[in-house]
Design an enzyme around this catalytic site. Sequence first.
Site, PDB file in Angstrom:
ATOM      1  N   ASP A 134     -18.079 -11.378  44.167  1.00  0.00           N
ATOM      2  CA  ASP A 134     -18.832 -10.184  43.793  1.00  0.00           C
ATOM      3  C   ASP A 134     -20.288 -10.352  44.185  1.00  0.00           C
ATOM      4  OD1 ASP A 134     -19.032  -7.625  42.793  1.00  0.00           O
ATOM      5  OD2 ASP A 134     -19.467  -8.274  40.748  1.00  0.00           O
ATOM      6  N   TYR A 136     -24.327  -8.492  44.544  1.00  0.00           N
ATOM      7  CA  TYR A 136     -25.329  -7.912  43.645  1.00  0.00           C
ATOM      8  C   TYR A 136     -26.308  -7.205  44.551  1.00  0.00           C
ATOM      9  CZ  TYR A 136     -28.636  -8.229  39.615  1.00  0.00           C
ATOM     10  OH  TYR A 136     -29.498  -7.979  38.557  1.00  0.00           O
ATOM     11  N   HIS A 141     -30.071  -1.256  41.200  1.00  0.00           N
ATOM     12  CA  HIS A 141     -29.424  -1.922  40.061  1.00  0.00           C
ATOM     13  C   HIS A 141     -30.157  -3.213  39.693  1.00  0.00           C
ATOM     14  CE1 HIS A 141     -26.376  -3.526  37.396  1.00  0.00           C
ATOM     15  NE2 HIS A 141     -26.241  -4.598  38.162  1.00  0.00           N
ATOM     16  N   GLU A 207     -18.831  -1.285  35.703  1.00  0.00           N
ATOM     17  CA  GLU A 207     -19.745  -1.381  36.835  1.00  0.00           C
ATOM     18  C   GLU A 207     -19.136  -0.594  37.980  1.00  0.00           C
ATOM     19  OE1 GLU A 207     -20.624  -5.555  37.520  1.00  0.00           O
ATOM     20  OE2 GLU A 207     -22.300  -5.469  36.097  1.00  0.00           O
ATOM     21  N   GLN A 248     -22.058 -11.764  28.196  1.00  0.00           N
ATOM     22  CA  GLN A 248     -22.808 -12.127  29.405  1.00  0.00           C
ATOM     23  C   GLN A 248     -24.186 -12.683  29.060  1.00  0.00           C
ATOM     24  OE1 GLN A 248     -23.188  -8.774  32.087  1.00  0.00           O
ATOM     25  NE2 GLN A 248     -24.205  -9.952  33.687  1.00  0.00           N
ATOM     26  N   TYR A 252     -24.572 -16.728  30.306  1.00  0.00           N
ATOM     27  CA  TYR A 252     -24.788 -16.783  31.761  1.00  0.00           C
ATOM     28  C   TYR A 252     -25.743 -17.883  32.225  1.00  0.00           C
ATOM     29  CZ  TYR A 252     -29.397 -14.516  32.257  1.00  0.00           C
ATOM     30  OH  TYR A 252     -30.726 -14.228  32.247  1.00  0.00           O
ATOM     31  N   LYS A 261     -17.040 -11.423  32.586  1.00  0.00           N
ATOM     32  CA  LYS A 261     -16.646 -10.679  33.787  1.00  0.00           C
ATOM     33  C   LYS A 261     -15.168 -10.826  34.115  1.00  0.00           C
ATOM     34  CE  LYS A 261     -20.802  -9.380  35.142  1.00  0.00           C
ATOM     35  NZ  LYS A 261     -21.167  -8.005  35.506  1.00  0.00           N
ATOM     36  N   THR A 357     -22.767  -3.630  41.479  1.00  0.00           N
ATOM     37  CA  THR A 357     -22.969  -2.320  40.871  1.00  0.00           C
ATOM     38  C   THR A 357     -23.805  -1.422  41.779  1.00  0.00           C
ATOM     39  OG1 THR A 357     -22.954  -3.406  38.739  1.00  0.00           O
ATOM     40  CG2 THR A 357     -23.785  -1.152  38.794  1.00  0.00           C
TER      41      THR A 357
HETATM   42 CA    CA Z   1     -20.179  -6.803  39.304  1.00  0.00          CA
END
Ligand code: CA
Length: 423
Positions: A134, A136, A141, A207, A248, A252, A261, A357
């Site tokens: 994934d 970012y 965002h 998301e 999260q 994290y 996630k 996202t």
């Molecule tokens: Ca994501």
Amino acid sequence: MIKANDPSLVSWVDVEKGSDFPIQNLPLGVFKNDQLNPRVGMRIGDFVIDMKSLHVLGYLDNLPFSAEAFDSNSLNLLMKKGKLACRRLRNRISDLLEKENNELQNNEHHVNQVLIPIEQVEMVMPVEIGDYTDFYSSREHATNVGTMFRDPNNALLPNWLWIPVGYHGRSSSVIISDQDIHRPKGQTKPNDNEPPVYGPSRMIDFELEMAFITFDGKPLGESISTEEAEDYIFGMVLFNDWSARDIQKWEYVPLGPFLAKNFASSISAWVVSLDALIPFQVDTPQQDPEVLSYLKFEGKKSYDIHLQVGITPDGSEEKVVCDSNFKYMYWNMAQQLTHHTVNGCNVRGGDLLGSGTISGPTPDSYGSMLELAWKGTKPIQMPDGTERKFILDGDTVTMRGYCENDKVRIGFGEVKTKLLPAK
Ligand code: CA
């Protein structure tokens, strides 16, 4: 131009005006029903084409696909044949369905066997996903999140404009549209001065993302350039990367996302080929500072895809909470795949790479509840009089996506998931 992309093509199969699935789309998926084991299908209008039957009846001779490629519970075998073979397959189906072509349409017996109304099938996971990454990659965002949780004046971390930031996710919990999920439990720390607590997450979020699925890449140790990257992309799906914000926040540091996630990520059922999206290529937003040489690219490598998110409370009507567009992404897919392999990491057929996202420039285009309700400070009013800061039990989140110009509309259908109470 790729033959199947010709906007003037019309099919002898009835396709409703405004359908996501005209003859110019022809996405692939995997379906089953009471009579048929899971197998490969192609979508046109409100019908699924049973590709196995089509192959058995001899309509796919001269193409490099074995019967097993269609008589399979995933698209992986088919994808093994690579981009050009998949392009030939889509062109062949386009020919067969085209109004002037009588090969199939005049054989009523075959048509009845091959064309199945969509309401008579159940869609299953289209791809056996090996690895899931994934990114970012939405500047808006990343800026919103940085503004909320760090410093509005330095919202982007120093690496963000240089690196398509990403992390390795988990493929086992990627699910298909229409599969319900349960609110996850875990550790959170509601009060700074007290120890953490265990229980159901209280901040479940969606998301809004898109994801691409890869063909087999290069061997370990080799890299894919931005020029080559799209040859290794099979197609795209809508992607809801479910997130538990309270879990999260606590977990994290320092290694990044984990249990917040990996409880579920939902994909749409039909994989739209990158070929079908070519008419909707657009320029990537200006990248400043200039990117490092290996991330430079030429041509239009972003895609104009309208995106929408709706929330439907149990027994109530839907509220559309977000209108966004995939074209806002700062880093494009070619750059993401190039960056992913720059160190020699190998991607394999069926890997899933999420965009991150997708937030646009305006508050109604933000791609998560975290941003839309701005950390809970601006709750969203629902038609039934309730309000939402995050997703509540019984809510169904539906994401839709389509490309449209004055000639043709290429859609993704939807990815729809209902959140049930914690177990
Ligand atoms: Ca994501």
